[in-house]
Design a protein around this motif. Structure first.
Motif, mmCIF file in Angstrom:
data_model
loop_
_atom_site.group_PDB
_atom_site.id
_atom_site.type_symbol
_atom_site.label_atom_id
_atom_site.label_comp_id
_atom_site.label_asym_id
_atom_site.label_seq_id
_atom_site.Cartn_x
_atom_site.Cartn_y
_atom_site.Cartn_z
ATOM 1 N N ILE A 56 0.840 -1.207 0.000
ATOM 2 C CA ILE A 56 0.000 0.000 0.000
ATOM 3 C C ILE A 56 0.874 1.256 0.000
ATOM 4 O O ILE A 56 0.654 2.180 -0.788
ATOM 5 N N GLY A 57 1.873 1.263 0.863
ATOM 6 C CA GLY A 57 2.758 2.434 0.944
ATOM 7 C C GLY A 57 3.547 2.667 -0.323
ATOM 8 O O GLY A 57 3.592 3.782 -0.854
ATOM 9 N N SER A 58 4.165 1.610 -0.834
ATOM 10 C CA SER A 58 4.991 1.780 -2.035
ATOM 11 C C SER A 58 4.143 2.120 -3.248
ATOM 12 O O SER A 58 4.537 2.940 -4.081
ATOM 13 N N GLY A 59 2.964 1.526 -3.364
ATOM 14 C CA GLY A 59 2.085 1.844 -4.487
ATOM 15 C C GLY A 59 1.558 3.258 -4.432
ATOM 16 O O GLY A 59 1.579 3.985 -5.423
ATOM 17 N N GLY A 60 1.095 3.665 -3.255
ATOM 18 C CA GLY A 60 0.548 5.021 -3.104
ATOM 19 C C GLY A 60 1.588 6.098 -3.312
ATOM 20 O O GLY A 60 1.360 7.083 -4.016
ATOM 21 N N ILE A 61 2.740 5.908 -2.718
ATOM 22 C CA ILE A 61 3.815 6.898 -2.868
ATOM 23 C C ILE A 61 4.320 6.921 -4.307
ATOM 24 O O ILE A 61 4.524 7.989 -4.883
ATOM 25 N N GLY A 62 4.505 5.747 -4.901
ATOM 26 C CA GLY A 62 4.961 5.688 -6.295
ATOM 27 C C GLY A 62 3.978 6.353 -7.242
ATOM 28 O O GLY A 62 4.365 7.082 -8.159
ATOM 29 N N GLY A 63 2.688 6.129 -7.012
ATOM 30 C CA GLY A 63 1.666 6.760 -7.848
ATOM 31 C C GLY A 63 1.658 8.264 -7.719
ATOM 32 O O GLY A 63 1.556 8.992 -8.707
ATOM 33 N N ALA A 64 1.780 8.747 -6.493
ATOM 34 C CA ALA A 64 1.791 10.198 -6.268
ATOM 35 C C ALA A 64 3.026 10.841 -6.890
ATOM 36 O O ALA A 64 2.938 11.879 -7.549
ATOM 37 N N VAL A 65 4.174 10.204 -6.700
ATOM 38 C CA VAL A 65 5.423 10.771 -7.217
ATOM 39 C C VAL A 65 5.404 10.842 -8.741
ATOM 40 O O VAL A 65 5.748 11.878 -9.331
ATOM 41 N N LEU A 66 4.978 9.770 -9.405
ATOM 42 C CA LEU A 66 4.962 9.797 -10.873
ATOM 43 C C LEU A 66 3.944 10.801 -11.394
ATOM 44 O O LEU A 66 4.210 11.510 -12.370
ATOM 45 N N MET A 67 2.785 10.919 -10.741
ATOM 46 C CA MET A 67 1.802 11.900 -11.170
ATOM 47 C C MET A 67 2.357 13.311 -11.043
ATOM 48 O O MET A 67 2.184 14.141 -11.932
ATOM 49 N N ILE A 68 3.084 13.591 -9.963
ATOM 50 C CA ILE A 68 3.688 14.912 -9.789
ATOM 51 C C ILE A 68 4.749 15.164 -10.861
ATOM 52 O O ILE A 68 4.818 16.262 -11.432
ATOM 53 N N ILE A 69 5.562 14.172 -11.166
ATOM 54 C CA ILE A 69 6.592 14.335 -12.195
ATOM 55 C C ILE A 69 5.955 14.622 -13.556
ATOM 56 O O ILE A 69 6.368 15.539 -14.268
ATOM 57 N N VAL A 70 4.928 13.850 -13.915
ATOM 58 C CA VAL A 70 4.253 14.063 -15.206
ATOM 59 C C VAL A 70 3.573 15.433 -15.227
ATOM 60 O O VAL A 70 3.644 16.160 -16.222
ATOM 61 N N GLY A 71 2.923 15.814 -14.109
ATOM 62 C CA GLY A 71 2.286 17.129 -14.031
ATOM 63 C C GLY A 71 3.286 18.261 -14.139
ATOM 64 O O GLY A 71 3.032 19.279 -14.782
ATOM 65 N N LEU A 72 4.452 18.098 -13.515
ATOM 66 C CA LEU A 72 5.506 19.111 -13.591
ATOM 67 C C LEU A 72 6.017 19.252 -15.023
ATOM 68 O O LEU A 72 6.167 20.371 -15.524
ATOM 69 N N ILE A 73 6.238 18.135 -15.690
ATOM 70 C CA ILE A 73 6.690 18.174 -17.091
ATOM 71 C C ILE A 73 5.632 18.845 -17.964
ATOM 72 O O ILE A 73 5.948 19.693 -18.810
ATOM 73 N N LYS A 74 4.370 18.499 -17.749
ATOM 74 C CA LYS A 74 3.285 19.097 -18.532
ATOM 75 C C LYS A 74 3.216 20.607 -18.324
ATOM 76 O O LYS A 74 3.074 21.367 -19.285
ATOM 77 N N SER A 75 3.346 21.048 -17.069
ATOM 78 C CA SER A 75 3.268 22.490 -16.811
ATOM 79 C C SER A 75 4.470 23.234 -17.378
ATOM 80 O O SER A 75 4.341 24.360 -17.847
ATOM 81 N N LYS A 76 5.649 22.616 -17.371
ATOM 82 C CA LYS A 76 6.854 23.249 -17.932
ATOM 83 C C LYS A 76 6.796 23.326 -19.453
ATOM 84 O O LYS A 76 7.424 24.192 -20.063
ATOM 85 N N MET A 77 6.030 22.435 -20.067
ATOM 86 C CA MET A 77 5.896 22.440 -21.526
ATOM 87 C C MET A 77 4.776 23.371 -21.991
ATOM 88 O O MET A 77 4.480 23.440 -23.174
ATOM 89 N N GLY A 78 4.165 24.066 -21.045
ATOM 90 C CA GLY A 78 3.108 25.007 -21.421
ATOM 91 C C GLY A 78 1.736 24.385 -21.448
ATOM 92 O O GLY A 78 0.798 25.009 -21.918
ATOM 93 N N GLY A 79 1.599 23.177 -20.947
ATOM 94 C CA GLY A 79 0.298 22.529 -20.963
ATOM 95 C C GLY A 79 -0.467 22.709 -19.676
ATOM 96 O O GLY A 79 -1.502 22.099 -19.477
ATOM 97 N N GLY A 80 0.045 23.553 -18.794
ATOM 98 C CA GLY A 80 -0.623 23.779 -17.504
ATOM 99 C C GLY A 80 -1.894 24.569 -17.669
ATOM 100 O O GLY A 80 -2.119 25.251 -18.661
ATOM 101 N N LYS A 81 -2.765 24.465 -16.669
ATOM 102 C CA LYS A 81 -4.021 25.194 -16.697
ATOM 103 C C LYS A 81 -3.779 26.669 -16.443
ATOM 104 O O LYS A 81 -2.948 27.043 -15.654
ATOM 105 N N THR A 82 -4.526 27.484 -17.132
ATOM 106 C CA THR A 82 -4.433 28.938 -16.919
ATOM 107 C C THR A 82 -5.740 29.419 -16.326
ATOM 108 O O THR A 82 -6.810 28.932 -16.644
ATOM 109 N N SER A 83 -5.649 30.399 -15.452
ATOM 110 C CA SER A 83 -6.863 30.905 -14.783
ATOM 111 C C SER A 83 -7.361 32.153 -15.470
ATOM 112 O O SER A 83 -6.664 32.951 -15.974
#
Length: 103
Positions: free
Chosen positions: A76-103
């Motif tokens: 449970i711990g390794s799966g949850g942490i691994g899922g959160a970390v990869l989602m943050i990495i992908v989200g960070l890459i997306k936002s740096k490439m200009g794909g982030g949400k704008t308000s």
């Protein structure tokens, strides 16, 4: 590693990805994106933790032929942490490439 351990890691990875996406709105990929990144991260995180710990935390009981509380908590711990970390990495890459949400 058995199938039960892998399923636990994938499910908790999806949960971890969605929790991280809910908490970090700038990196949110939407429910489906968070879930997919979390599932992949949960599987990878479980494998990495098992390799680093010699399967002590994620799947030792499963490797011995049964699930015990320690191996379930480790999965449970390794799966949850691994899922959160990869989602943050992908989200960070997306936002740096200009794909982030704008308000």
């Amino acid at each position: 590693m058995d199938l039960t351990t892998l399923i636990i890691q994938l499910v908790t990875g999806a949960i971890g990805g969605n929790v991280a996406g809910g908490l970090l709105k700038n990196f949110n990929l939407g429910t489906l994106g968070n879930s997919i990144a979390g599932i992949v991260g949960g599987g990878l995180g479980g494998q990495i933790i098992a390799a680093l710990t010699g399967s002590a935390a994620a799947g030792a009981g499963a490797a011995a032929g049964g699930l015990d509380l320690t191996s379930i908590i480790g999965s449970i711990g390794s799966g949850g942490i691994g899922g959160a970390v990869l989602m943050i990495i992908v989200g960070l890459i997306k936002s740096k490439m200009g794909g982030g949400k704008t308000s």
